[in-house]
Design a protein around this motif. Sequence first.
Motif, mmCIF file in Angstrom:
data_model
loop_
_atom_site.group_PDB
_atom_site.id
_atom_site.type_symbol
_atom_site.label_atom_id
_atom_site.label_comp_id
_atom_site.label_asym_id
_atom_site.label_seq_id
_atom_site.Cartn_x
_atom_site.Cartn_y
_atom_site.Cartn_z
ATOM 1 N N VAL A 173 -55.929 41.091 15.295
ATOM 2 C CA VAL A 173 -54.802 40.731 16.142
ATOM 3 C C VAL A 173 -53.568 40.706 15.258
ATOM 4 N N CYS A 174 -52.588 41.527 15.593
ATOM 5 C CA CYS A 174 -51.446 41.729 14.707
ATOM 6 C C CYS A 174 -50.149 41.246 15.346
ATOM 7 N N GLY A 175 -49.158 40.969 14.490
ATOM 8 C CA GLY A 175 -47.842 40.578 14.969
ATOM 9 C C GLY A 175 -47.737 39.108 15.296
ATOM 10 N N SER B 201 -45.371 49.523 19.769
ATOM 11 C CA SER B 201 -44.657 50.266 20.811
ATOM 12 C C SER B 201 -45.243 50.040 22.198
ATOM 13 N N GLY B 202 -46.504 49.596 22.255
ATOM 14 C CA GLY B 202 -47.168 49.413 23.539
ATOM 15 C C GLY B 202 -47.637 50.707 24.171
ATOM 16 N N LEU C 206 -55.071 44.843 18.062
ATOM 17 C CA LEU C 206 -54.445 44.381 19.301
ATOM 18 C C LEU C 206 -53.083 43.770 18.998
ATOM 19 N N ASN C 207 -52.103 44.132 19.833
ATOM 20 C CA ASN C 207 -50.774 43.609 19.565
ATOM 21 C C ASN C 207 -49.986 43.410 20.867
ATOM 22 N N SER C 208 -49.080 44.310 21.178
ATOM 23 C CA SER C 208 -48.054 44.040 22.199
ATOM 24 C C SER C 208 -48.585 43.839 23.617
ATOM 25 N N PRO D 287 -42.742 38.799 22.299
ATOM 26 C CA PRO D 287 -43.025 39.340 20.966
ATOM 27 C C PRO D 287 -43.409 38.259 19.949
ATOM 28 N N GLY D 288 -44.587 38.439 19.356
ATOM 29 C CA GLY D 288 -45.058 37.504 18.337
ATOM 30 C C GLY D 288 -45.935 36.389 18.846
ATOM 31 N N ILE D 289 -46.017 36.210 20.170
ATOM 32 C CA ILE D 289 -46.833 35.144 20.764
ATOM 33 C C ILE D 289 -47.924 35.781 21.612
ATOM 34 N N LYS D 290 -49.184 35.523 21.253
ATOM 35 C CA LYS D 290 -50.302 36.162 21.936
ATOM 36 C C LYS D 290 -50.811 35.327 23.113
#
Length: 206
Positions: A5-7, A135-136, A180-182, A188-191
């Motif tokens: 899990v990134c970002g 970028s999603g 996994l990210n966007s 942004p930055g909160i999952k």
Amino acid sequence: MKIKVCGLTDPANIAEVAQLGVDYLGFIFYSKSKRYCTLHKEIIPSTLSKRVGVFVNASLDEVQSDIQRCQLDAIQLHGEESQSYIFSLREQNKEVEIIKAISVSDESSIRQAHQYTTCADYLLFDTASHLRGGSGKKFDWTLLDKYQGDLPFFISGGIEVEDAPVLQSWNHPLLYGIDLNSRFETRPGIKDINLLNTFIKTLYHE
């Protein structure tokens, strides 16, 4: 299959993500990113998950400083880092995993991955974008059928909850992990913990 899990940017959110049992937690040390991480090791919780620092064409000194500052277990290089650059990092950090990101736009992108066989531990195939990740958007995953290198790889780029069954059944012999990210964020930055939990349970048939 590993899950990264990134970002991540918020200590409380990071702790919640770590409790899901993911394998890698990703922190972006690239100031132009919407998910730029300013946390220090005292704030990043100590968990069983590996800590990954994401860099884009950073100086060797900068990467080295952040490895020590945040006690990173792995580094992800998301720029145009050369083989010699990666070998220099390897020499200084023999216990740190090195992930080289490949921006995929067409079949030629897959071919360039072979140059990192002797210096990286893993590849990460992501959608080509001026954003350098997050970028999603997905790339054409069938392009990875052309990859016949030696390094295991992560797949990234616009992955969402609905992709879990497809990834679970995908049988590429070198698929190592999912990034996994966007598509799993409230901002942004909160999952979104519920989305992540649903994806993980579906992937592992829990």
